[in-house]
Design a protein around this motif. Structure first.
Motif, short mmCIF file in Angstrom:
data_model
loop_
_atom_site.label_atom_id
_atom_site.label_comp_id
_atom_site.label_asym_id
_atom_site.label_seq_id
_atom_site.Cartn_x
_atom_site.Cartn_y
_atom_site.Cartn_z
N LEU A 47 58.06 80.77 40.87
CA LEU A 47 58.72 82.13 40.10
C LEU A 47 57.77 82.42 39.04
O LEU A 47 58.10 83.34 38.36
N THR A 48 56.67 81.79 39.30
CA THR A 48 55.79 82.37 37.66
C THR A 48 54.55 82.17 38.92
O THR A 48 53.25 82.43 37.94
N LEU A 49 54.66 82.22 39.67
CA LEU A 49 53.40 82.14 41.20
C LEU A 49 52.10 83.70 40.45
O LEU A 49 52.66 84.73 40.41
N SER A 50 51.39 83.33 39.82
CA SER A 50 50.10 85.17 40.34
C SER A 50 49.90 85.31 41.18
O SER A 50 50.01 84.76 42.37
N THR A 51 49.50 86.78 40.97
CA THR A 51 49.04 87.23 42.27
C THR A 51 47.51 86.41 43.21
O THR A 51 47.56 86.34 44.18
N THR A 52 46.58 86.01 42.33
CA THR A 52 45.55 85.12 42.89
C THR A 52 46.55 84.20 43.87
O THR A 52 46.01 84.33 45.17
N GLU A 53 47.12 83.61 43.26
CA GLU A 53 47.63 82.46 43.68
C GLU A 53 48.26 82.91 45.40
O GLU A 53 48.11 82.43 45.63
N VAL A 54 49.07 83.58 44.62
CA VAL A 54 49.93 84.40 45.95
C VAL A 54 48.75 84.76 46.88
O VAL A 54 49.03 85.39 48.85
N VAL A 55 48.15 85.45 46.72
CA VAL A 55 46.75 85.92 48.21
C VAL A 55 46.54 84.46 48.42
O VAL A 55 46.01 84.80 49.82
N LEU A 56 45.90 84.27 47.91
CA LEU A 56 45.25 82.38 48.13
C LEU A 56 46.81 81.48 48.96
O LEU A 56 45.98 81.61 50.09
N CYS A 57 47.47 81.87 49.12
CA CYS A 57 48.60 81.02 50.01
C CYS A 57 48.28 81.72 50.82
O CYS A 57 49.05 81.12 52.06
N ILE A 58 48.51 83.02 51.55
CA ILE A 58 48.65 83.98 51.92
C ILE A 58 47.34 83.72 53.06
O ILE A 58 47.38 83.34 54.33
N VAL A 59 46.12 83.57 52.69
CA VAL A 59 44.83 83.34 53.63
C VAL A 59 45.18 82.63 53.85
O VAL A 59 45.06 82.10 55.42
N LEU A 60 45.20 80.64 53.05
CA LEU A 60 45.42 79.80 53.30
C LEU A 60 46.59 79.48 55.04
O LEU A 60 46.17 79.13 55.75
N SER A 61 47.53 79.83 55.13
CA SER A 61 48.42 80.13 55.95
C SER A 61 48.32 79.96 57.08
O SER A 61 48.09 80.23 58.03
N VAL A 62 47.61 81.74 56.63
CA VAL A 62 47.30 82.75 57.85
C VAL A 62 46.02 81.77 58.31
O VAL A 62 45.88 81.53 59.52
N VAL A 63 45.50 81.07 57.79
CA VAL A 63 44.32 80.40 58.57
C VAL A 63 44.74 79.13 59.18
O VAL A 63 44.36 78.59 60.33
N VAL A 64 46.39 78.42 58.37
CA VAL A 64 46.50 77.30 58.96
C VAL A 64 47.34 77.66 60.64
O VAL A 64 47.13 76.90 61.56
N ILE A 65 48.05 78.85 60.22
CA ILE A 65 49.16 79.26 61.97
C ILE A 65 47.52 79.70 62.46
O ILE A 65 47.75 79.11 64.19
N ALA A 66 46.85 80.00 62.22
CA ALA A 66 45.79 80.80 63.67
C ALA A 66 44.87 79.19 64.33
O ALA A 66 45.02 78.75 65.10
N ILE A 67 44.51 78.25 63.10
CA ILE A 67 44.71 76.61 63.51
C ILE A 67 45.57 76.73 64.33
O ILE A 67 45.37 75.56 65.86
N PHE A 68 47.06 76.36 64.77
CA PHE A 68 48.03 75.71 65.19
C PHE A 68 48.21 76.11 66.63
O PHE A 68 47.99 75.59 67.51
N ILE A 69 47.86 77.57 66.31
CA ILE A 69 48.22 78.35 67.40
C ILE A 69 47.30 78.01 68.50
O ILE A 69 46.93 77.59 69.58
N LEU A 70 45.61 78.03 68.10
CA LEU A 70 44.50 78.23 69.24
C LEU A 70 43.89 76.60 69.64
O LEU A 70 42.97 76.57 70.15
N PHE A 71 44.70 75.53 68.93
CA PHE A 71 44.49 73.69 68.76
C PHE A 71 45.94 73.48 69.69
O PHE A 71 46.18 72.87 69.62
N TYR A 72 46.64 74.34 69.79
CA TYR A 72 47.92 74.69 70.46
C TYR A 72 47.99 72.75 71.83
O TYR A 72 48.49 72.19 70.93
N ASN A 73 47.65 72.91 72.13
CA ASN A 73 47.18 72.63 74.24
C ASN A 73 46.36 71.57 73.62
O ASN A 73 46.86 70.26 73.88
N LYS A 74 45.61 71.30 72.60
CA LYS A 74 44.63 70.26 72.01
C LYS A 74 45.67 69.13 71.39
O LYS A 74 46.14 68.40 71.86
N ILE A 75 46.77 69.52 70.28
CA ILE A 75 47.49 69.23 69.76
C ILE A 75 48.98 69.08 70.29
O ILE A 75 49.16 67.43 70.20
#
Ligand SMILES: Nc1ncnc2c1ncn2[C@@H]1O[C@H](COP(=O)(O)OP(=O)(O)OP(=O)(O)O)[C@@H](O)[C@H]1O
Ligand SMILES: [Mg+2]
Lengths: 283, 239
Positions: A135-163
């Motif tokens: 509840l005390t997150l700064s905007t930078t932290e939120v943006v960082l979190c969004i970016v990293l999450s998008v990367v993680v989800i993209a990696i998961f989808i792209l490598f789904y069959n390999k995983i």
């Protein structure tokens, strides 16, 4: 009640918390299925304790941005743990327990000996159980979190069959020319990133819950890897939303409330699973 | 040149060899049976051929257009967890992963291939079933279909019939024989020497002595005679 919720939703702080909470639960649940199946359910616990130890060290050295230390240390431990896999003397669960307990003890020791803060147990408690820091997150932290999450989800989808291939049968994958070691490494790195992210939300003790509950609940109800993955993602999002909203309305601790929601939903899934089986066998 | 040529190969774990040096070669359309007692290193040899373990000494060369990853493998025990949620289709498709390379998703061709191989193994109607709820024989067929997706050339089978009843065992042998006559080279580990002698073109015996030769040579050899005399005695005792 709803009025109260709507007034809260006007606050950017609450909106940020919801965004971050949902994204982190989603990421953990996606990789949770793989981890549970690889018998690494407790890696969340282990790695978050490592991160806790690293945070303690960073605090002592007064590092302004402790992520610079925490992330690399956690990644290294994740790689080492997942490497122990099949052919080593210390098995996965024992290795995780060792690292987990060791790092936790060391972290607490360091904090205790060197800390300048007056409220050590308070600090420790909030690191372990998740402070209200979501509840005390700064905007930078939120943006960082969004970016990293998008990367993680993209990696998961792209490598789904390999995983899937690597998780289901590592030896067969290797034999048919799949770079299993490279994908295991990738999984380890991604998991370390997720865990460091998730520490903000639920604290280190409750990260396992975010990883395990969606996967286990989905496995009660579904039979294919794809449906289990999809359902655990949906499960994770719904539970974390519910948990966050309840905790905001009732003023309960964020992490524990989300986990409580997970537990209740898991029990519901168990009951439905048993009911479905009984119906199937009575026909 | 042969598909696989093995010269003075010693296999083992952590620098300790468990076999005498092994020599053999596998040509296109051979049916090689590897026989020998428990713990003599048959599975270890197969894993070494697949590149899962490093050889301790000696060499393995692939020729005649065969690449090291163009081999389909049926493991002795798949350490698949009992609760692993996976449908038959997903598992068979995962056999195409090697040929998919870096491409993230399976293409039409690969999906067709998986479908064909499921039909070929007679498990087409099980495509959406859960693997863990199948019988042992059905599971073996699924894994064989997966192996077929990984290769058009060579199959390595580690005790494909262990745990199957006599009827299903016979079906499995027929399936494998058919694949062999369709042009797929088969290397199979088996404890069933009777079947080995019946189906194989070549036999590799691993034990105190290593024997490699054609089926007929094996029947003439000491190892082969020993087995045959045992079998006669067994028949007498049974009769
Ligand atoms: N991971 C391992 N590390 C060290 N030694 C091993 C390992 N796996 C097997 N061994 C040893 O290597 C020897 C050969 O094992 P292997 O599995 O190759 O036998 P096998 O001929 O396939 O036997 P079976 O007919 O029972 O399948 C055994 O003595 C075994 O104890
Ligand atoms: Mg074996």
């Amino acid at each position: 009640m709803l009025d109260k919720l709507f007034t809260y939703l006007q606050h950017p702080i609450v909106v940020k918390a919801l965004i971050v909470g949902v994204l982190i639960s989603l990421c953990s649940s996606l990789f949770g299925v793989t981890l549970v199946l690889k018998r690494y359910s407790f890696i969340g616990d282990g790695l978050s304790h490592v991160a806790f130890g690293a945070i303690a060290i960073a605090t002592v050295f007064n590092l302004t941005n402790n992520m610079l230390l925490v992330l690399p240390v956690t990644v290294i431990c994740a790689v080492l743990l997942l490497k122990t896999g099949q052919n080593t003397k210390i098995k996965g669960d024992a290795a995780i327990a060792m690292i987990s307990v060791g790092a936790l003890a060391l972290g607490y020791l360091i904090m205790n000996v060197f800390s300048t803060s007056a409220n050590i147990s308070g600090d420790v408690c909030s690191t372990l159980f998740g402070s209200t820091s979501i509840l005390t997150l700064s905007t930078t932290e939120v943006v960082l979190c969004i970016v990293l999450s998008v990367v993680v989800i993209a990696i998961f989808i792209l490598f789904y069959n390999k995983i899937f291939a690597v998780t289901f049968d590592e030896n067969f994958s290797k034999a048919s020319g799949v770079r299993a070691n490279a994908y295991n490494f990738l999984i380890a790195v991604v998991i370390a990133v997720i865990i460091v992210l998730a520490m903000n939300l639920v604290g280190s003790l409750l990260i396992s819950a975010l990883i395990i509950f969606p996967a286990l609940s989905a496995m009660r109800l579904f039979n294919s890897f794809r449906s289990v993955t999809v359902f655990s993602a949906v499960f994770a999002v719904i539970c974390s939303l519910l948990g966050l909203i309840i905790s905001i309305l009732a003023g309960t601790p964020v992490g524990s409330t989300i986990v409580a929601a997970d537990v209740v939903a898991f029990l519901i899934c168990c009951i439905i699973g048993i009911a479905v089986k009984n119906r199937a066998s009575s026909h | 040149m042969s598909y696989i040529t093995v010269k003075n190969l010693e296999v083992g774990y952590e620098r300790k060899t468990i076999t005498e040096p092994i020599n053999f070669k596998v040509d296109k359309q051979d049916y090689l049976c590897i026989v020998g007692e428990n713990g003599t290193g048959k599975s270890t040899l197969m894993k070494t051929l697949l590149g899962l373990i490093r050889p301790i000494s000696g060499e393995i060369t692939f020729g005649d257009g065969l690449k090291a990853n163009e081999i389909g493998y049926l493991p002795q025990q798949t350490v698949v967890q009992r609760d692993f949620p996976a449908s038959v289709k997903e598992i068979v498709l995962s056999g195409c992963q090697g040929r998919a390379g870096f491409r993230p998703f399976y293409n039409k061709e690969e999906k067709m291939l998986a479908k064909e191989n499921m039909e070929r193994m007679g498990i087409g109607q099980l495509a959406d079933h859960c693997y863990r709820e199948l019988s042992g024989g059905q599971q073996q067929r699924v894994l064989l279909a997966r192996a077929l997706c990984a290769t058009r050339k060579v199959l390595l089978l580690d005790e494909p019939v262990s745990g199957l009843d006599p009827k299903v065992t016979a079906e499995m042998y027929d399936l494998i024989k058919n694949l062999n006559s369709e042009g797929i080279t088969v290397i199979m580990i088996s404890h069933d020497i009777a079947a080995a002698v019946k189906y194989a073109t070549h036999i590799l015996h691993i034990g105190n002595n290593i024997f490699y030769g054609s089926r007929d040579e094996y029947l003439e050899s000491d190892e082969g005679k020993f087995f045959l005399s045992n079998r006669e005695e067994g028949k007498k005792n049974a009769g």
